[in-house]
Write a protein that holds these residues in place. Sequence first.
Motif, PDB file in Angstrom:
ATOM      1  N   ASN A  94       0.835  -1.214   0.000  1.00  0.00           N
ATOM      2  CA  ASN A  94       0.000   0.000   0.000  1.00  0.00           C
ATOM      3  C   ASN A  94       0.863   1.256   0.000  1.00  0.00           C
ATOM      4  OD1 ASN A  94      -2.418  -1.275  -0.031  1.00  0.00           O
ATOM      5  ND2 ASN A  94      -2.897  -0.965   2.126  1.00  0.00           N
ATOM      6  N   ALA A  95       1.919   1.241   0.838  1.00  0.00           N
ATOM      7  CA  ALA A  95       2.790   2.427   0.930  1.00  0.00           C
ATOM      8  C   ALA A  95       3.382   2.743  -0.444  1.00  0.00           C
ATOM      9  CB  ALA A  95       3.897   2.173   1.951  1.00  0.00           C
ATOM     10  N   SER A 135      -0.233  10.258  -0.469  1.00  0.00           N
ATOM     11  CA  SER A 135      -1.383  11.162  -0.385  1.00  0.00           C
ATOM     12  C   SER A 135      -1.970  11.241   1.025  1.00  0.00           C
ATOM     13  CB  SER A 135      -2.456  10.655  -1.337  1.00  0.00           C
ATOM     14  OG  SER A 135      -2.672   9.272  -1.103  1.00  0.00           O
ATOM     15  N   ILE A 150      -4.372   9.735   4.313  1.00  0.00           N
ATOM     16  CA  ILE A 150      -5.783   9.346   4.354  1.00  0.00           C
ATOM     17  C   ILE A 150      -6.574  10.427   5.083  1.00  0.00           C
ATOM     18  CG2 ILE A 150      -7.417   7.601   5.234  1.00  0.00           C
ATOM     19  CD1 ILE A 150      -5.219   5.526   4.759  1.00  0.00           C
ATOM     20  N   ILE A 162     -11.433   2.690   6.624  1.00  0.00           N
ATOM     21  CA  ILE A 162     -10.451   1.926   5.839  1.00  0.00           C
ATOM     22  C   ILE A 162     -10.230   0.499   6.352  1.00  0.00           C
ATOM     23  CG2 ILE A 162      -9.143   3.835   4.811  1.00  0.00           C
ATOM     24  CD1 ILE A 162      -7.166   3.511   7.202  1.00  0.00           C
ATOM     25  N   TYR A 200     -13.569  -2.169   1.861  1.00  0.00           N
ATOM     26  CA  TYR A 200     -13.662  -0.701   1.751  1.00  0.00           C
ATOM     27  C   TYR A 200     -12.479  -0.115   0.984  1.00  0.00           C
ATOM     28  CZ  TYR A 200     -14.664   4.122   2.639  1.00  0.00           C
ATOM     29  OH  TYR A 200     -14.947   5.446   2.449  1.00  0.00           O
ATOM     30  N   ARG A 201     -12.802   0.728  -0.005  1.00  0.00           N
ATOM     31  CA  ARG A 201     -11.772   1.440  -0.752  1.00  0.00           C
ATOM     32  C   ARG A 201     -12.200   2.907  -0.814  1.00  0.00           C
ATOM     33  NH1 ARG A 201      -9.743  -0.182  -6.039  1.00  0.00           N
ATOM     34  NH2 ARG A 201      -7.782   0.382  -5.037  1.00  0.00           N
ATOM     35  N   ILE A 202     -11.270   3.823  -0.674  1.00  0.00           N
ATOM     36  CA  ILE A 202     -11.631   5.244  -0.713  1.00  0.00           C
ATOM     37  C   ILE A 202     -12.001   5.629  -2.144  1.00  0.00           C
ATOM     38  CG2 ILE A 202     -10.783   7.592  -0.306  1.00  0.00           C
ATOM     39  CD1 ILE A 202      -9.008   6.464   1.887  1.00  0.00           C
ATOM     40  N   GLY A 260      -6.967  -2.558  -6.652  1.00  0.00           N
ATOM     41  CA  GLY A 260      -7.022  -3.082  -5.281  1.00  0.00           C
ATOM     42  C   GLY A 260      -8.343  -3.764  -5.029  1.00  0.00           C
ATOM     43  N   THR A 261      -8.461  -4.384  -3.855  1.00  0.00           N
ATOM     44  CA  THR A 261      -9.677  -5.134  -3.541  1.00  0.00           C
ATOM     45  C   THR A 261     -10.334  -4.663  -2.246  1.00  0.00           C
ATOM     46  OG1 THR A 261      -8.289  -6.713  -2.372  1.00  0.00           O
ATOM     47  CG2 THR A 261      -8.860  -7.257  -4.641  1.00  0.00           C
ATOM     48  N   GLY A 285      -6.809  -5.607   2.003  1.00  0.00           N
ATOM     49  CA  GLY A 285      -5.501  -5.540   2.666  1.00  0.00           C
ATOM     50  C   GLY A 285      -5.533  -5.086   4.117  1.00  0.00           C
ATOM     51  N   LEU A 286      -6.184  -3.957   4.388  1.00  0.00           N
ATOM     52  CA  LEU A 286      -6.176  -3.432   5.759  1.00  0.00           C
ATOM     53  C   LEU A 286      -7.104  -4.234   6.664  1.00  0.00           C
ATOM     54  CD1 LEU A 286      -6.014   0.445   5.249  1.00  0.00           C
ATOM     55  CD2 LEU A 286      -4.180  -1.129   5.812  1.00  0.00           C
ATOM     56  N   TRP A 287      -8.184  -4.745   6.090  1.00  0.00           N
ATOM     57  CA  TRP A 287      -9.096  -5.587   6.888  1.00  0.00           C
ATOM     58  C   TRP A 287      -8.344  -6.835   7.359  1.00  0.00           C
ATOM     59  CZ3 TRP A 287     -11.106 -10.603   6.115  1.00  0.00           C
ATOM     60  CH2 TRP A 287     -12.113 -10.970   7.013  1.00  0.00           C
ATOM     61  N   SER A 341       1.444   8.698   5.123  1.00  0.00           N
ATOM     62  CA  SER A 341       0.801   7.850   6.134  1.00  0.00           C
ATOM     63  C   SER A 341       1.833   7.060   6.920  1.00  0.00           C
ATOM     64  CB  SER A 341      -0.102   6.815   5.459  1.00  0.00           C
ATOM     65  OG  SER A 341      -0.975   7.423   4.565  1.00  0.00           O
TER      66      SER A 341
HETATM   67  P1  ADP Z   1      -6.795  -1.702  -1.420  1.00  0.00           P
HETATM   68  O1  ADP Z   1      -6.792  -3.043  -2.079  1.00  0.00           O
HETATM   69  O2  ADP Z   1      -7.802  -0.765  -2.002  1.00  0.00           O
HETATM   70  O3  ADP Z   1      -5.425  -1.088  -1.347  1.00  0.00           O
HETATM   71  P2  ADP Z   1      -6.728  -1.789   1.497  1.00  0.00           P
HETATM   72  O4  ADP Z   1      -7.672  -2.472   2.445  1.00  0.00           O
HETATM   73  O5  ADP Z   1      -5.331  -2.216   1.550  1.00  0.00           O
HETATM   74  O6  ADP Z   1      -7.354  -1.991   0.057  1.00  0.00           O
HETATM   75  O7  ADP Z   1      -6.800  -0.229   1.752  1.00  0.00           O
HETATM   76  C1  ADP Z   1      -8.089   0.414   1.871  1.00  0.00           C
HETATM   77  C2  ADP Z   1      -8.010   1.848   1.345  1.00  0.00           C
HETATM   78  O8  ADP Z   1      -7.194   2.637   2.222  1.00  0.00           O
HETATM   79  C3  ADP Z   1      -7.343   1.941  -0.018  1.00  0.00           C
HETATM   80  O9  ADP Z   1      -8.299   1.805  -1.064  1.00  0.00           O
HETATM   81  C4  ADP Z   1      -6.698   3.324   0.007  1.00  0.00           C
HETATM   82  O10 ADP Z   1      -7.623   4.294  -0.443  1.00  0.00           O
HETATM   83  C5  ADP Z   1      -6.424   3.569   1.493  1.00  0.00           C
HETATM   84  N1  ADP Z   1      -4.993   3.368   1.829  1.00  0.00           N
HETATM   85  C6  ADP Z   1      -4.417   2.256   2.337  1.00  0.00           C
HETATM   86  N2  ADP Z   1      -3.100   2.436   2.569  1.00  0.00           N
HETATM   87  C7  ADP Z   1      -2.823   3.698   2.183  1.00  0.00           C
HETATM   88  C8  ADP Z   1      -1.618   4.505   2.178  1.00  0.00           C
HETATM   89  N3  ADP Z   1      -0.441   4.037   2.605  1.00  0.00           N
HETATM   90  N4  ADP Z   1      -1.719   5.781   1.723  1.00  0.00           N
HETATM   91  C9  ADP Z   1      -2.912   6.280   1.307  1.00  0.00           C
HETATM   92  N5  ADP Z   1      -4.071   5.570   1.292  1.00  0.00           N
HETATM   93  C10 ADP Z   1      -4.038   4.299   1.724  1.00  0.00           C
END
Ligand code: ADP
Length: 318
Positions: free
Chosen positions: A221-222, A252, A254, A262, A267-269, A279-280, A283-285, A308
Amino acid sequence: MATLKKKFSILHWVVIIYLIAAFSWWAILLYKKNETNYQLQKQLAAYDISFDKAEIESSYRKQKNMIISEGAVFGISILFGLLLINRAYKSELRLNQRLNDFLLSITHELKTPIASLQLVNKTLQRDGLSEDKRKDLLKTGWDESVRLESQVNNILAAAQIEQAYKFNFEKTNLYELAKSRVKRFQKMFPERTIEIIGTENSYAAVDPESIHRVIDNLIHNALKYSAQDTSVKLSVKSQDGKIAIKINDQGSGIPLSERKKIWDKFYRIGNEETREQPGTGLGLWIAKQIVSAHKGKIKYLPNQPQGSTFLITLSTAS
Ligand code: ADP
């Protein structure tokens, strides 16, 4: 689908308004009946002395208080119930929307690398390719297979977590584990700078495969959400019985309004039109589920001046 949702939403509001109106109407009717009854009894008492005026008065007040208090309790219960139904309905809609987005993006995420790998394979079969072109194609093939692997692993990890995955905890040096992930990403993305600092002996009792997944997701993600010319920094520090792992970028960042959401599954922004990165939303979940299973904490911290930081805190192993 959208018009069906709109129709359902209108119907849902019509039912709510009908319920509130019907209830208010019954309450007013009951109140008025009590008033009329009271006036009639008062008139009768004026002609017939056997009527006890004090009792009429007390019975009237009792009924009036009962209508008001029970009406209020009943009204609040209805409103509360409707509010809960409304919330559940909206969250169901949101989950459905995210699931739809997920299916769309996962189809794309899986099909693109496969198509790309097929193309690479076909081109490599051609005669007379220069050595540089061959190397280029092999690198593309490698990158695409890594992308495919990462997505498939995340989908499998999500499914395993849902099926009560059994964690195998063992004493692990988290600094070494993070360093090995940094090395792998540095190889995969030689144009980026990925650094690691910290305490070389940072031991914790963890399931190494899962923690490796968490670190991979956060590094990925980073890299994904920051510019090519910026660096990604990791630090693994052991202090006072705790190990802090930080993954830091200058991307950028969050926005405050998104920082709670997130961690939700899928959830995706933003939306499908505005998103630039694939993306799906898993990852963060996945990271949160895994860290929680280790009785640790994971949180988001804004980075200065931009970007971030994801901070994971775990207990050290003795
Ligand atoms: P994705 O597959 O969309 O990356 P994640 O669950 O990993 O899914 O992340 C969820 C959302 O959080 C991402 O869609 C992105 O918008 C935001 N995000 C995650 N990590 C970062 C980061 N390091 N910098 C900016 N936004 C992030």
